[in-house]
Scaffold this motif. Structure first.
Motif, short mmCIF file in Angstrom:
data_model
loop_
_atom_site.label_atom_id
_atom_site.label_comp_id
_atom_site.label_asym_id
_atom_site.label_seq_id
_atom_site.Cartn_x
_atom_site.Cartn_y
_atom_site.Cartn_z
N LYS A 1 0.70 -1.10 -0.07
CA LYS A 1 0.14 0.07 -0.07
C LYS A 1 0.78 1.31 -0.07
O LYS A 1 0.46 2.11 -0.86
CB LYS A 1 -0.99 -0.06 1.05
N ILE A 2 1.92 1.33 0.95
CA ILE A 2 2.74 2.55 1.01
C ILE A 2 3.69 2.68 -0.70
O ILE A 2 3.75 3.60 -1.02
CB ILE A 2 3.92 2.28 1.91
N LEU A 3 3.73 1.54 -1.07
CA LEU A 3 4.43 1.75 -2.43
C LEU A 3 3.58 1.60 -3.46
O LEU A 3 3.92 1.69 -4.70
CB LEU A 3 5.45 0.58 -2.69
N GLY A 4 2.21 1.73 -3.39
CA GLY A 4 1.23 1.91 -4.38
C GLY A 4 1.13 0.78 -5.32
O GLY A 4 0.61 0.75 -6.28
N LYS A 5 1.42 -0.37 -4.70
CA LYS A 5 1.18 -1.84 -5.49
C LYS A 5 -0.12 -2.39 -5.24
O LYS A 5 -0.19 -3.15 -4.50
CB LYS A 5 2.41 -2.63 -5.14
N LYS A 6 -1.22 -1.93 -6.14
CA LYS A 6 -2.33 -2.17 -5.69
C LYS A 6 -2.78 -3.91 -5.78
O LYS A 6 -3.35 -4.60 -4.83
CB LYS A 6 -3.48 -1.80 -6.78
#
Length: 933
Positions: free
Chosen positions: A466-471
């Motif tokens: 989530k922090i890295l935007g990896k949905k």
């Protein structure tokens, strides 16, 4: 103005560091009872732990090398573990003696008295009674300082015994000059391939007076797997001999560099004072006020125990030994060892995120290098060895917690890659976990604990994603984080094991068995740290969940099943002495009853932490037991590492000051608002953007008789009553038939050996498929067993021995019968006379677990069940010292013999011999299938 502020901050820091917090440290706390700590000289996170060894027998309470109940010292070694449940270390042992020299530990050891023993932060001293020798020890990070005062004149000896404690795989001693030697020790214990090098410098010339060598035996070089030397010199009464020992994991060059940087001083007192200063700098990070000196000792000793490890494991130039046994050099971070992550992810590492963000980043950089060099993140790493001790992949908790709290200084993408790698391996039940969304007894031992802890770890990886935007990664791991729902039994409210598609019966929540890790169902039924609201909902709401928390404290304070020495500090079934319980009292906060949290936490702080040698209620576990105390006494605890928040309780001390790395100070009093405590240290953290994710549909349970005579009823039940269920069956008639799933409506009957598949569906979301096998008996024999199985090892009853289903090498799955301290004897009734030509029975050996092959197996035949004749006797051929877990069939062909009854008698090994770690204990016989043809 900025310059003036910087100077002011520096002055404040110097004032804080100059305060003597180390005066409150009592290194003897935890050295008695089951604390497993040691009292020797250390500096914060140092490579050297220079301490006396009073235990060389490998006993559980001697894991650290020292126990307060002992009265004999064998020597002073330079590495020790703090509060572990497995023994290791004790490297580079020196022992001063006088007179005629001996290399036998019984001879060179000495009596001592606690009245002549002192320990403080960075210092240890003792009088050795046998020869009236005063010993003083202090240390730097990489160099141990010894000072021996010989109070009689005569011949002084210093024994170096490389066979001390661990098994010596390879040893070497090189004589550099009459005052300097170099030592290499490669040993095997918990860490199976540990390398340590040492440079030893004496303050006066010493000569070799005795040696024990089974390798090279030259003037200046000695090698072997049996290696001990004594170095001697004449001394006057009161003369001192000083010894400096630098250690290194990389080589002799490393020891020399470490000595040049940290071993220059010949002033013992100056080194001791510097060690004390080092401790005051670390201890001053948290100031507590109390008029109770015992409370101050407990608090600052707890902080001391947290700062004992992980240990710096690189030379002064940054060189270290990687997990692949190759040498590397660090760039921009310090490399550490001794990661007891199953313990420390819970409180010790969260504490470090508050007071030592830089070192937290160093730990994670170490993790990443171990992933790159060893193939996966550490689980329980020791001296560049992965021990694979304990369960889970809790490095990911430490990483997620750091990322969630905004700690920088490591590569987030690489850390995520390493974390995902650990979760996608096919070891320790993970293959079944990924495919079935839970682990059953059939897949892996400790299945419940592994399922719930993997689920928490998966939630941690989801937070990183989530922090890295990896949905997609976030959604995948959030769904996996719900796998605990497949082992939550809504009828009982407990996390229960599943076997062959159904709940395993009989079930006793207090039973300690191989389905849980160092615990029972009580301890693991609250282990959903990542989704406490979901667990509350599963119980039917806050009121019912509050009752469930009440129940663990109200339950009888005795466990059943296997004796587990780790389970201590019982309040009902809550066990403060072991980690799985540590968050449970804080769960009252989630149901709106913080006063109940306050009451339980205060009771634990008051009763289970004392300023005495037995002042810890369980193993220290590399700082976890103490970190729980530190956080709880400040009024905070991390129930869910990976969330930048604390659960709260009433602070134990009147005032606490926490000095953060950014120069700010947080002040906590008993009146500090709970909402302020919840975000303490992480007030400015902004949450990452949430993504939607799928809710997991739990898999149904399939119930029937695993072994049946003529027919059996099969019933399939969804774990959520509103779920639809679909199933299909496979038996011998379906070899070439294409089968499909049908809607399940009611129980059905089978009359052949059948495999049943079933899944649940809710809102279009399917569960994993539950698979169960039900076997029609291959015979209608009966069996009478004249031996008494250990209750933990009865498989599925007596028919398991003649059901045609063989257990595999993982005996912890429960497919084997186990008999301790007795021969095994059973009689099979074939129901009618049969022509017999072949007999066999299968046994298992796991020497480390006390399970040994029988000495011999005998087969007898009878027509009437009373008068038996011996058909064959088969002797065992497998060495008891062979530690490979293995199965052996004791089979034989015989001349055609008619009989109705067959007796099998297996003679157990007897008491475990002296070479075995459990010497004197009774061996087990493990038997599974008996075959008659």
């Amino acid at each position: 103005m900025k310059k003036r502020l910087a100077v002011f901050s520096l002055c404040i820091a110097q004032i804080i560091y100059s305060q003597n917090y180390s005066q409150y440290v009592n290194p003897f706390i935890g050295t008695g009872g089951h604390g497993h700590t040691f009292p020797g000289a250390i500096v914060p996170f140092g490579m050297v732990q220079l301490s006396p060894d009073t235990r060389i027998d490998g006993s559980w309470d001697g894991c650290s090398g020292y126990h307060y109940s002992d009265s004999v010292i064998y020597g002073f070694s330079h590495t020790h573990l703090n509060g572990t449940g497995v023994s290791d270390y004790g490297d580079i042992m020196l022992m001063p003696t006088m007179g005629t020299v001996s290399l036998n530990p019984k001879d060179y050891s000495s009596k001592f008295s606690h009245k002549n023993e002192k320990a403080s932060a960075g210092f240890y001293s003792v009088k050795l009674d046998k020869n009236n020798i005063d010993v003083r020890l202090t240390t730097t990070q990489r160099v141990g300082y010894h000072e021996y005062t010989f109070n009689k004149s005569g011949t002084a000896n210093i024994v170096l015994d490389l066979n001390h404690r661990d098994k010596l795989l390879e040893g070497e001693v090189k004589i550099i000059d009459e005052k300097t030697i170099e030592v290499f020790r490669r040993s095997e214990a918990w860490a199976t391939n540990q390398h340590i090098y040492a440079r030893i410098e004496f303050s006066k010339p010493m000569k070799i007076s005795k040696k024990e060598v089974n390798g090279k035996n030259e003037d200046r070089l000695f090698t072997g797997t049996k290696l001990a030397l004594a170095f001697s010199s004449d001394v006057k009464k009161g003369e001192k001999i000083s010894v400096k020992v630098s250690i290194s994991p990389t080589g002799y060059e490393g020891t020399e560099k470490n000595m040049l940087v940290e071993g220059k001083s010949n002033d013992f007192e100056a080194v001791r004072k510097q060690a004390e200063t080092d401790w005051n700098k670390e201890l001053s990070k948290i100031e507590v006020k109390s008029d109770d000196k015992d409370k101050l000792s407990v608090f600052y000793t707890a902080l001391y125990h947290v700062f004992t490890q992980p240990n710096i494991n690189m030379d002064v130039d940054g060189r270290y030994r990687g997990r692949d046994n190759k040498l590397y050099t660090t760039k921009g971070f310090d490399y550490y060892s001794v990661f007891s992550l199953w313990d420390t992810f819970r409180a010790a590492h969260p504490l470090m995120t508050l007071i030592d963000r830089k070192r937290t980043a160093d730990f994670i950089n170490t993790f990443i290098r171990q992933y790159e060099q060893g193939g996966k993140l550490p689980v329980w790493e020791l001296a560049s060895n992965e021990t694979e001790c304990m369960i889970g992949y809790h490095s990911v908790s430490v990483i997620a917690d750091a990322m969630a709290k905004g700690i920088k200084g490591f590569d987030y993408e690489k850390a995520f890659e390493a974390s995902k790698n650990s979760a996608m391996l096919d070891i320790f039940g993970l293959n079944a976990y990924k495919h079935n969304h839970y682990i059953s007894i059939d897949d892996e031992h400790e299945s419940v604990s592994k399922t719930v802890e993997y689920a928490y770890d998966d939630w941690c990886i989801a937070q990183m994603a989530k922090i890295l935007g990896k949905k997609e990664d976030y959604q995948y791991f959030m769904k996996r984080s719900q796998n605990w729902k497949n082992l939550y039994n809504p009828n009982s409210g407990f996390m229960q094991p599943r076997k062959n598609g159904n709940w395993y019966e009989p079930f006793d929540a207090r039973e300690v068995n191989n389905n849980y890790t160092e615990g029972n169902s009580w301890h693991y039924s609250y282990s959903v740290q990542q989704d406490i609201p979901g667990l509350i909902a599963a119980h039917g709401g806050k009121e019912k969940f509050e009752q469930f928390i009440d129940a663990i404290f109200a339950a009888p304070d005795k466990t059943t099943g296997r004796e587990q020495v780790d389970i201590t500090g019982l309040m009902g079934q809550y066990a403060q002495g072991n980690e799985p319980s540590h968050h449970i009292a804080y769960l009252y906060n989630y149901v709106g009853k913080p006063e109940k949290t306050d009451a339980k936490i205060k009771y634990i702080l008051d009763n289970f932490y004392k300023n005495t040698p037995d002042g810890l209620i369980g193993n220290e576990d590399c700082g976890q037991m103490s970190a729980w105390y530190i956080l709880s006494s400040m009024g905070i605890y991390s129930v869910t590492p990976g969330l930048p928040e604390w659960q709260t309780t009433t602070p134990y001390f009147d005032e606490v000051k926490i000095h953060l790395e950014n120069g700010t100070t947080k002040v906590i009093t008993k009146n500090t608002n709970r909402s302020e405590l919840q975000k303490l240290g992480f007030e400015n953290i902004q949450p990452a953007k949430d993504f939607k994710y799928t809710q997991l549909t739990a898999s149904p349970v399939i119930a029937s008789d695993r072994i049946f005579d003529f027919s059996a009823k099969v019933q399939i039940t969804p774990l959520n009553p509103g779920d639809k269920v679909y199933y299909m069956t496979m038996n011998s008639d379906d070899a070439n038939v294409r089968k499909t799933f049908s809607a399940y409506k009611s129980p059905f009957t089978i009359s052949k050996t059948t495999q049943v598949h079933a899944y649940s569906e809710r809102n279009g979301e399917k569960s994993s498929v539950t698979v169960a096998n039900f076997n029609r008996r291959p015979n209608y024999w009966d069996i009478t067993i004249h031996s008494k199985a250990t209750p933990q090892y009865t498989a599925n009853g007596k028919l398991a021995l003649i059901d045609g289903i063989k257990g595999d090498v993982n005996w912890r799955k429960g497919e084997w019968h186990g008999y301790q301290g007795q021969d095994f004897e059973a009689v099979i009734d074939l129901k009618s006379p049969q022509q017999i030509t072949k007999l066999s029975s299968t046994y298992l050996q796991d020497s480390r677990a006390w399970i040994l092959m029988p000495k011999k197996v005998e087969y007898y035949a009878s027509m009437n069940g009373k008068d038996f004749i011996l058909l064959k006797s088969i002797d065992n051929t497998i060495d008891a010292k062979d530690e490979k877990v293995q199965i052996q069939d004791f089979g034989t062909e015989i001349l055609p013999t008619e009989a109705r009854y067959i007796k099998v008698k297996a003679y157990y090994y007897g008491k475990l011999p002296e070479w075995h770690q459990g010497a004197g204990g009774e061996a087990y016989i493990f038997i599974d299938e008996i075959s008659v043809k």
